[in-house]
Structure formats: structure tokens, C-alpha cells
Scaffold this active site. Structure first.
Site, PDB file in Angstrom:
ATOM      1  N   GLY A  69      -0.628  50.167 -48.620  1.00 32.52           N
ATOM      2  CA  GLY A  69      -1.111  49.442 -48.854  1.00 32.52           C
ATOM      3  C   GLY A  69      -2.760  48.999 -48.272  1.00 32.52           C
ATOM      4  N   HIS A  70      -2.306  49.065 -47.042  1.00 32.08           N
ATOM      5  CA  HIS A  70      -3.789  49.476 -46.750  1.00 32.08           C
ATOM      6  C   HIS A  70      -4.200  50.389 -46.702  1.00 32.08           C
ATOM      7  CE1 HIS A  70      -2.356  46.712 -43.751  1.00 32.08           C
ATOM      8  NE2 HIS A  70      -3.314  46.136 -43.226  1.00 32.08           N
ATOM      9  N   GLN A 189      -5.900  34.406 -49.388  1.00 31.07           N
ATOM     10  CA  GLN A 189      -6.225  34.588 -48.288  1.00 31.07           C
ATOM     11  C   GLN A 189      -7.715  34.927 -49.819  1.00 31.07           C
ATOM     12  OE1 GLN A 189      -6.503  37.094 -44.527  1.00 31.07           O
ATOM     13  NE2 GLN A 189      -6.754  39.372 -45.805  1.00 31.07           N
ATOM     14  N   MET A 220       4.652  45.780 -49.252  1.00 35.11           N
ATOM     15  CA  MET A 220       4.709  46.666 -47.851  1.00 35.11           C
ATOM     16  C   MET A 220       3.320  45.669 -46.792  1.00 35.11           C
ATOM     17  SD  MET A 220       3.281  50.554 -49.013  1.00 35.11           S
ATOM     18  CE  MET A 220       4.685  51.235 -50.395  1.00 35.11           C
ATOM     19  N   ARG A 223       3.231  43.317 -40.862  1.00 33.25           N
ATOM     20  CA  ARG A 223       4.927  42.580 -40.487  1.00 33.25           C
ATOM     21  C   ARG A 223       6.750  42.107 -40.928  1.00 33.25           C
ATOM     22  NH1 ARG A 223       0.977  38.009 -40.634  1.00 33.25           N
ATOM     23  NH2 ARG A 223       0.671  36.660 -38.424  1.00 33.25           N
TER      24      ARG A 223
END
Length: 309
Positions: A69-70, A189, A220, A223
Site C-alpha cells: 500500500g505504501h 487522517q 494492508m 500493524r
């Protein structure tokens, strides 16, 4: 309520891989061509060079322990920008007392190797806490007034979004990106970040990228490493609840309270999942919906603090 900054001694900070060990305030050229910077002044110098070269700069802030995902965020940035900067910084001011600051996964070596495969990713900013909070801890914060309390995640984690708003403001001041990229998974966020960009007149375009999921629907997340093999199957309860609410909306249900109850009931029926909140709010303002009169843009988020009891 005030939030105390919990800083670990530098001796307890994650040790850099051998090939990245250096004096603070320096930069290192990684074998793959990515420059690793840990000092504020060095980052400013790199950004000045990009400015002088007329580059369009993209920015992807992260806390590390990177997953696909990042990487998708960095890839999206590389499509629209000439150079991309990524930060890896576990920000202490967004963790409340008793949360997982010390346990949060860290893997700088693995992160850099994953990032090195993305074209146009030239710079990684990996500062120690003292670089980001130089005045012996956090003294100045970015306040959010009613926004933090209007979001259920803000109610559940007092001070969390104040910490997020503060560190993102610092990073945007340093990087001055033309475009910044965030994952839709962290919907609340994204609402906060869009608000501070508007309110503080930042010249940055905020791009929200769709959530990447595992084959069974689990979003995803760094954590996810906390999940044991025994409890991993129960994590999909959250995704199933969101899909049920989405279907009900598509079928014509517009009462936000009933939509929330539908999702909440599905989650609470799973005994091994500890339910905290379900949130349905405007993607732009963060205000809670009561009734959808039109197909309004909405953000729905759900949090489960643990997957077993």
C-alpha cells in the site's frame, strides 16, 4: 487535554543498517541510488537543488514498516512528479500513553530496498526525534478545535490528530511538496490533512489513493504484523461490515443512523473482535451525517482495537 511527548533515549532507537551508519546531519547515497537524509538542513539543501532544477516534487510521508500500500503511494507520486521524497518517521506525538509507540514495527533496511524499485524516488528522510522536535520535546502543536472531537477516531484517541497535524505541518514546511499522497485507508487522517492545508494556506495538492487490500479484503497495514495466524481470519470482519453498509447504501438506504447500526451489529456479532467505533462522515468537513439527501461524498471508517478476547 495536553499530550506529553514520550521520547526514548537515542540508545534505544532502532539501529541503522551497517551501510547507513553515519554522523547525524549527513546524507548517504544508498547503493540503489536513493539518498538517505537524517538532518533538516540536508533535506532543505536537497529540496533547494530540486527547486533550482525546476522539478515537480511529490511527497509520501510514512512511519515505515512499508507494505504494498505504501509503495503504491510512491508509485502514484512518481507518475505525476519529477522527483519523489518519502519520509520514514515514527512520530511520538500521535501516540497516546499506553499505545504502541515502542512496539510499532520498524525495518529501515527492508523499507529502503522496497523503495529503491520505484522510479523517481530519489530521497528518503529518516530523522531522529531530536531533529523533528528540537526544543527538548514538543512545545508547539497545530490545534484542530472542533474537528478532532467531531471525528470518532479523534474521540477514541485524544490528541492523536493534533500530533498528526503537527508532524505533517512540519514535514510540509520542510519538503514544500507540490503534491502529497496519502492512503484512503486512513480516511479520517486525510480529512484532517486536507483541513490544515486549506486553513494554513499551504501550496500543496493532497492526493488520496485507494486502499490496497489483501485477497480476502483486509486493508494492508503495518500493524497487521501484530496479527497471529489464529486471529488473522477475524480481521476481515471489519471489511465485511463496510461492504454490507456499502451495499445497503447502494440499495437505497439513506438514514446514516441505520447504516451505522447495520455495520456495528455485524462487527459485534463476532465475539473475538473488540469493537470501538464506526464513523460515517463528510469526506471534506468531517461532519457526521444523519441523512443522505443526495449522493454526498462520505468517509466511513471502522476500528477494532484487538481481535481476540
Amino acid at each position: 487535554a495536553c499530550m506529553l511527548l514520550r521520547c526514548r533515549p537515542l540508545s534505544l532507537l532502532p539501529r541503522l543498517p551497517a551501510f547507513l551508519q553515519r554522523r547525524r546531519g549527513c546524507s548517504t547515497q544508498f547503493p540503489y541510488g536513493v539518498e538517505i537524509i537524517d538532518g533538516v538542513e540536508q533535506l532543505r539543501a536537497a529540496r533547494h537543488r530540486m527547486e533550482m532544477e525546476g522539478k515537480i516534487v511529490g511527497f509520501v510521508p510514512t512511519m515505515g514498516a512499508l507494505h504494498a500500500g505504501h509503495i503504491s503511494l510512491v508509485q502514484e507520486a512518481s507518475k505525476a512528479c519529477d522527483e519523489v521524497i518519502t519520509s520514514i518517521f515514527v512520530n511520538p506525538t500521535q501516540f497516546a500513553e499506553g499505545e504502541d509507540l515502542d512496539q510499532y514495527p520498524r525495518d529501515l533496511d527492508g523499507d529502503i530496498k522496497k523503495l529503491s524499485s520505484v522510479p523517481k524516488l530519489t530521497t528518503v528522510f529518516h530523522p531522529p526525534i531530536a531533529e523533528m522536535y528540537p526544543e527538548d520535546g514538543a512545545k508547539v502543536f497545530v490545534g484542530l478545535d472542533e474537528l478532532e472531537n467531531s471525528l470518532r477516531e479523534g474521540q477514541s484517541r485524544p490528541g492523536h490528530f493534533r500530533g498528526v497535524a503537527t508532524v505533517v505541518t512540519k514535514l510540509f514546511n520542510l519538503v514544500q511538496p507540490h503534491k502529497a499522497y496519502f492512503g484512503q485507508k486512513d480516511g479520517a487522517q486525510c480529512i484532517v490533512i486536507k483541513r490544515i492545508v486549506r486553513e494554513l494556506l499551504m501550496n500543496t495538492e493532497v492526493n488520496v489513493v485507494p486502499t490496497m487490500r489483501e485477497e480476502d479484503g483486509l486493508a494492508m497495514s503495518s500493524r497487521n504484523l501484530y496479527l497471529s495466524a489464529e486471529n488473522r481470519p477475524f480481521a476481515t470482519t471489519l471489511y465485511k461490515a463496510l461492504k454490507a453498509v456499502e451495499k445497503a447504501f447502494s440499495d437505497g438506504l439513506r438514514d446514516a443512523g441505520r447504516l451505522l447500526l447495520l455495520g456495528e451489529d455485524m462487527i459485534q456479532r463476532e465475539e473475538k473482535v473488540e469493537f470501538l467505533y464506526l464513523d460515517l462522515c463528510c469526506m471534506e468537513s468531517g461532519k457526521q451525517y444523519k441523512v443522505f439527501l443526495i449522493d454526498s461524498p462520505a468517509n466511513m471508517s471502522v476500528t477494532s482495537y484487538s481481535y481476540f478476547q
